[in-house]
Design a protein around this motif. Structure first.
Motif, PDB file in Angstrom:
ATOM      1  N   LEU A 169       0.804  -1.219   0.000  1.00 14.11           N
ATOM      2  CA  LEU A 169       0.000   0.000   0.000  1.00 14.11           C
ATOM      3  C   LEU A 169       0.844   1.280   0.000  1.00 14.11           C
ATOM      4  N   GLU A 170       2.159   1.132   0.131  1.00 18.65           N
ATOM      5  CA  GLU A 170       3.021   2.314   0.237  1.00 18.65           C
ATOM      6  C   GLU A 170       2.847   3.276  -0.933  1.00 18.65           C
ATOM      7  N   LYS A 171       2.654   2.763  -2.131  1.00 17.02           N
ATOM      8  CA  LYS A 171       2.527   3.629  -3.311  1.00 17.02           C
ATOM      9  C   LYS A 171       1.221   4.432  -3.305  1.00 17.02           C
ATOM     10  N   HIS A 172       0.324   4.125  -2.380  1.00 14.45           N
ATOM     11  CA  HIS A 172      -0.955   4.830  -2.277  1.00 14.45           C
ATOM     12  C   HIS A 172      -0.937   5.919  -1.199  1.00 14.45           C
ATOM     13  N   LEU A 173       0.225   6.110  -0.559  1.00 18.74           N
ATOM     14  CA  LEU A 173       0.314   7.031   0.584  1.00 18.74           C
ATOM     15  C   LEU A 173       0.967   8.348   0.193  1.00 18.74           C
ATOM     16  N   ILE A 174       0.392   9.438   0.684  1.00 20.75           N
ATOM     17  CA  ILE A 174       0.944  10.771   0.468  1.00 20.75           C
ATOM     18  C   ILE A 174       1.169  11.393   1.846  1.00 20.75           C
ATOM     19  N   HIS A 175       2.417  11.686   2.152  1.00 21.51           N
ATOM     20  CA  HIS A 175       2.762  12.311   3.433  1.00 21.51           C
ATOM     21  C   HIS A 175       2.911  13.811   3.192  1.00 21.51           C
ATOM     22  N   ASP A 176       1.841  14.538   3.448  1.00 28.42           N
ATOM     23  CA  ASP A 176       1.832  15.974   3.170  1.00 28.42           C
ATOM     24  C   ASP A 176       0.628  16.609   3.861  1.00 28.42           C
ATOM     25  N   ASP A 177       0.632  17.918   3.880  1.00 28.58           N
ATOM     26  CA  ASP A 177      -0.492  18.696   4.369  1.00 28.58           C
ATOM     27  C   ASP A 177      -1.545  18.717   3.255  1.00 28.58           C
ATOM     28  N   PHE A 178      -2.749  18.360   3.576  1.00 30.14           N
ATOM     29  CA  PHE A 178      -3.849  18.345   2.613  1.00 30.14           C
ATOM     30  C   PHE A 178      -3.937  19.669   1.849  1.00 30.14           C
ATOM     31  N   PHE A 179      -3.767  20.773   2.532  1.00 31.84           N
ATOM     32  CA  PHE A 179      -3.930  22.082   1.902  1.00 31.84           C
ATOM     33  C   PHE A 179      -2.799  22.426   0.929  1.00 31.84           C
ATOM     34  N   ASN A 180      -1.713  21.679   0.968  1.00 29.39           N
ATOM     35  CA  ASN A 180      -0.618  21.875   0.015  1.00 29.39           C
ATOM     36  C   ASN A 180      -0.700  20.918  -1.167  1.00 29.39           C
ATOM     37  N   HIS A 181      -1.587  19.956  -1.088  1.00 28.19           N
ATOM     38  CA  HIS A 181      -1.659  18.887  -2.091  1.00 28.19           C
ATOM     39  C   HIS A 181      -2.275  19.387  -3.395  1.00 28.19           C
ATOM     40  N   ASN A 182      -1.736  18.902  -4.497  1.00 27.89           N
ATOM     41  CA  ASN A 182      -2.304  19.155  -5.819  1.00 27.89           C
ATOM     42  C   ASN A 182      -2.580  17.822  -6.479  1.00 27.89           C
ATOM     43  N   GLY A 183      -3.669  17.728  -7.140  1.00 26.28           N
ATOM     44  CA  GLY A 183      -4.042  16.505  -7.833  1.00 26.28           C
ATOM     45  C   GLY A 183      -5.437  16.675  -8.389  1.00 26.28           C
ATOM     46  N   ARG A 184      -5.959  15.622  -8.993  1.00 27.22           N
ATOM     47  CA  ARG A 184      -7.304  15.655  -9.564  1.00 27.22           C
ATOM     48  C   ARG A 184      -7.957  14.319  -9.257  1.00 27.22           C
ATOM     49  N   TYR A 185      -9.122  14.378  -8.629  1.00 25.95           N
ATOM     50  CA  TYR A 185      -9.802  13.172  -8.165  1.00 25.95           C
ATOM     51  C   TYR A 185     -11.265  13.182  -8.592  1.00 25.95           C
ATOM     52  N   ASP A 186     -11.787  11.987  -8.812  1.00 30.74           N
ATOM     53  CA  ASP A 186     -13.203  11.826  -9.137  1.00 30.74           C
ATOM     54  C   ASP A 186     -14.052  11.766  -7.875  1.00 30.74           C
ATOM     55  N   LEU A 187     -13.434  11.292  -6.792  1.00 29.63           N
ATOM     56  CA  LEU A 187     -14.144  11.124  -5.529  1.00 29.63           C
ATOM     57  C   LEU A 187     -13.184  11.401  -4.386  1.00 29.63           C
ATOM     58  N   ILE A 188     -13.655  12.143  -3.403  1.00 33.06           N
ATOM     59  CA  ILE A 188     -12.913  12.323  -2.162  1.00 33.06           C
ATOM     60  C   ILE A 188     -13.808  11.792  -1.052  1.00 33.06           C
ATOM     61  N   LEU A 189     -13.258  10.880  -0.256  1.00 25.19           N
ATOM     62  CA  LEU A 189     -14.008  10.287   0.857  1.00 25.19           C
ATOM     63  C   LEU A 189     -13.691  11.025   2.153  1.00 25.19           C
ATOM     64  N   GLU A 190     -14.730  11.419   2.837  1.00 23.99           N
ATOM     65  CA  GLU A 190     -14.610  12.165   4.097  1.00 23.99           C
ATOM     66  C   GLU A 190     -14.945  11.246   5.262  1.00 23.99           C
ATOM     67  N   GLN A 191     -13.975  11.056   6.149  1.00 22.35           N
ATOM     68  CA  GLN A 191     -14.177  10.245   7.359  1.00 22.35           C
ATOM     69  C   GLN A 191     -13.372  10.877   8.489  1.00 22.35           C
ATOM     70  N   THR A 192     -14.000  11.703   9.262  1.00 22.91           N
ATOM     71  CA  THR A 192     -13.450  12.374  10.458  1.00 22.91           C
ATOM     72  C   THR A 192     -12.364  13.414  10.174  1.00 22.91           C
ATOM     73  N   PHE A 193     -12.118  13.772   8.923  1.00 17.24           N
ATOM     74  CA  PHE A 193     -11.121  14.799   8.629  1.00 17.24           C
ATOM     75  C   PHE A 193     -11.688  16.198   8.869  1.00 17.24           C
ATOM     76  N   PHE A 194     -12.836  16.487   8.284  1.00 20.72           N
ATOM     77  CA  PHE A 194     -13.465  17.799   8.424  1.00 20.72           C
ATOM     78  C   PHE A 194     -13.629  18.181   9.897  1.00 20.72           C
ATOM     79  N   CYS A 195     -14.110  17.243  10.703  1.00 20.40           N
ATOM     80  CA  CYS A 195     -14.395  17.533  12.109  1.00 20.40           C
ATOM     81  C   CYS A 195     -13.129  17.685  12.944  1.00 20.40           C
ATOM     82  N   ALA A 196     -11.987  17.271  12.394  1.00 19.61           N
ATOM     83  CA  ALA A 196     -10.717  17.373  13.122  1.00 19.61           C
ATOM     84  C   ALA A 196      -9.998  18.684  12.838  1.00 19.61           C
TER      85      ALA A 196
END
Length: 192
Positions: free
Chosen positions: A84-111
């Motif tokens: 699974l290592e190739k699926h991991l991004i170690h970074d601040d979400f607000f600095n991330h750039n990319g393009r996604y079809d779906l973003i899954l929200e699970q306890t991130f917003f509330c944190a």
């Protein structure tokens, strides 16, 4: 309290992670089971131990990525499954750039600190492809200064998201785990 990288590393190191249920949550599992396009590019922000990643990969999704700026939970994912290592991004979400079809929200917003909520909405919009969606769970209890988790309401979510997203679903989750029953809203917002 500053909810920075050091704060989250300390929470994981001291195992004060009471939000972590040790598996994918029932509402997200049910939602993923309905997804048809296994080629969708999917991001899970503030993923923590990333049980959603495991479940998606086990079910044939390969373009899935988790992002967290705490290293400890990402290391835990690798200990569970080195592939699974190739699926991991170690970074601040607000600095991330990319393009996604779906973003899954699970306890991130509330944190996040509540003053970052508008920035979160803008960043979600920026990361999504045309007609991309953000789906998952948001808490449904009064916003407090004590957290994380910080609460929120249907009215707040509509106010925050409706200018840049079409509200497709925003309902009380019918299949939350017992400790979160009647405290979670399942949602799907589509990028306008």
């Amino acid at each position: 309290m500053v909810l920075n990288k050091e704060y989250w590393e300390e929470r994981y190191e001291s195992v004060t992670t009471n939000w972590d249920i040790g598996e994918i949550s029932t509402p997200l599992k049910t939602y993923i089971d309905q997804l048809k396009n296994k080629n969708s590019r999917i991001l899970i922000p503030g993923a923590g131990n990333g049980y959603e990643l495991d479940y998606l990969i086990e079910n044939g999704f390969q373009n899935v990525f988790v992002i967290d700026y705490a290293k400890h939970p990402l290391d835990a994912i690798i200990r569970r499954n080195k592939t699974l290592e190739k699926h991991l991004i170690h970074d601040d979400f607000f600095n991330h750039n990319g393009r996604y079809d779906l973003i899954l929200e699970q306890t991130f917003f509330c944190a996040l600190q509540p003053n970052l909520r508008r920035k979160y909405v803008t960043k979600m919009h920026d990361l999504l492809s045309e007609k991309g969606k953000v789906s998952g769970l948001l808490f449904n209890f009064p916003l407090t200064e004590e957290g994380p988790p910080f609460g929120g309401s249907v009215e707040e979510y509509i106010n925050l998201f409706s200018n840049t997203f079409s509200i497709k679903t925003l309902n009380l989750a019918y299949n939350s785990i017992k400790p979160r029953a009647n405290k979670e809203l399942f949602f799907t917002f589509e990028k306008k």
